[in-house]
Design an enzyme around this catalytic site. Sequence first.
Site, short mmCIF file in Angstrom:
data_model
loop_
_atom_site.label_atom_id
_atom_site.label_comp_id
_atom_site.label_asym_id
_atom_site.label_seq_id
_atom_site.Cartn_x
_atom_site.Cartn_y
_atom_site.Cartn_z
N CYS A 176 8.39 -1.70 1.30
CA CYS A 176 8.02 -0.37 1.78
C CYS A 176 6.49 -0.25 1.66
O CYS A 176 5.94 -0.44 0.56
CB CYS A 176 8.74 0.63 0.88
SG CYS A 176 8.28 2.31 1.18
N CYS B 3 7.83 7.97 -2.90
CA CYS B 3 6.46 7.68 -2.50
C CYS B 3 5.48 8.61 -3.22
O CYS B 3 5.73 9.77 -3.44
CB CYS B 3 6.29 7.75 -0.98
SG CYS B 3 6.13 9.40 -0.31
S1 SF4 Z 1 3.84 14.38 2.89
FE1 SF4 Z 1 4.86 12.67 1.81
S2 SF4 Z 1 6.95 12.62 2.56
FE2 SF4 Z 1 5.76 13.92 3.99
S3 SF4 Z 1 5.14 12.47 5.59
FE3 SF4 Z 1 3.47 12.54 4.10
S4 SF4 Z 1 3.88 10.84 2.65
FE4 SF4 Z 1 5.78 11.20 3.82
#
Ligand code: SF4
Length: 358
Positions: free
Chosen positions: A113, A344
């Site tokens: 990822c 993430c």
């Molecule tokens: S705010 Fe976080 S979850 Fe939303 S698109 Fe961006 S990285 Fe992905």
Amino acid sequence: MKKIIQDYTKEELAQRIKPSFRAKQIYNWVYHRHADSFHEMENLPKALRAELEEEYTLHPLKMVSRQESRDGSVKYLFELHDGHTVEAVLLLMKEAQYHEDGSLKHHRRYTVCISSQVGCKVGCAFCLTAKGGFMRDLSAGEIVAQVLEIYKDRGIPSNHRVNLVYMGMGEPLDNLDNVAKAVRIFSDMDGMSISPNRQTISTSGLSSRIEKLGAMELGVNLAISLHAVDDELRQQLMPINKAYNIASIMEAVRNFPVNQRKKVLFEYLVIKDVNDDLEAAKKLVKLLNGIKAKVNLIYFNPYPGTEFRRPEPEDMRRFQEYLLSKGVLCTIRESKGLDISAACGQLREQNLQKGAEQ
Ligand code: SF4
């Protein structure tokens, strides 16, 4: 500042470095033999090696931390040349399997990822990356190097089949040109040969960019972070929904060229008492009508300071069973890397906090 060698497709290198067959040799050293310096590239003339050393770097990233989870996942934090940091996660999907006679049935299966931006503009309510704001796009080479560094770290041979998901920090379609270039570099047969149909671009649903990506005909898979079935809730979870509502996303997905044997993946982050009821499941089935779709239900991974909670396994199963009963393929994603908080943005956040405490 030195240029990043992984920023260039083989064709671009062939334009820059003469004679052009050297580009193929350099690709071989970088992506197959995992060279650490240009001086190692012994089939290149000495003068060229010195020139390359002068002009380019092979190391756009420095690994600053690595956390291994009990389930075999490894989470990496990489520092870029300007001091910003990004994360990548190696997920062990399946252990190697052997036949009774001891011969190999299949290798370990990995999914990597990767991040596409430092921070993110999208601002999802459940995401730690969003809280840090947006810093900058990653170059194609900075995206590619994440996978290269992981291969080197784990001793993964260059011909090993891995899957890639652009699902780390950032919105990949907000950095579409560099992401598309990374897809091409990854899939080069003289490089890592990671076929586009093993690469999945995951988006928060920038409809116009989904259309643009489709028009590029890269052959990649598409994943949509849907998370809610009505605009009101989705807007609360993902403010980007104001600009790109659910109907516009579905329209763009219907027009997206999907590989015959593939499906569009819909990610649905299940949050206790927010979107885990049967009503939501019913609406989801309606929305997906006519789309070759697969739904991935994901347990929300709570992090310090969040008001959202992890759903109950019974509610997850009930949701899944409803979808299956309506003919919609649906899986529940195991919380891989749960003990290292692999959602993430979380590792980076921990590191920033550590830095602030020191
Ligand atoms: S705010 Fe976080 S979850 Fe939303 S698109 Fe961006 S990285 Fe992905």
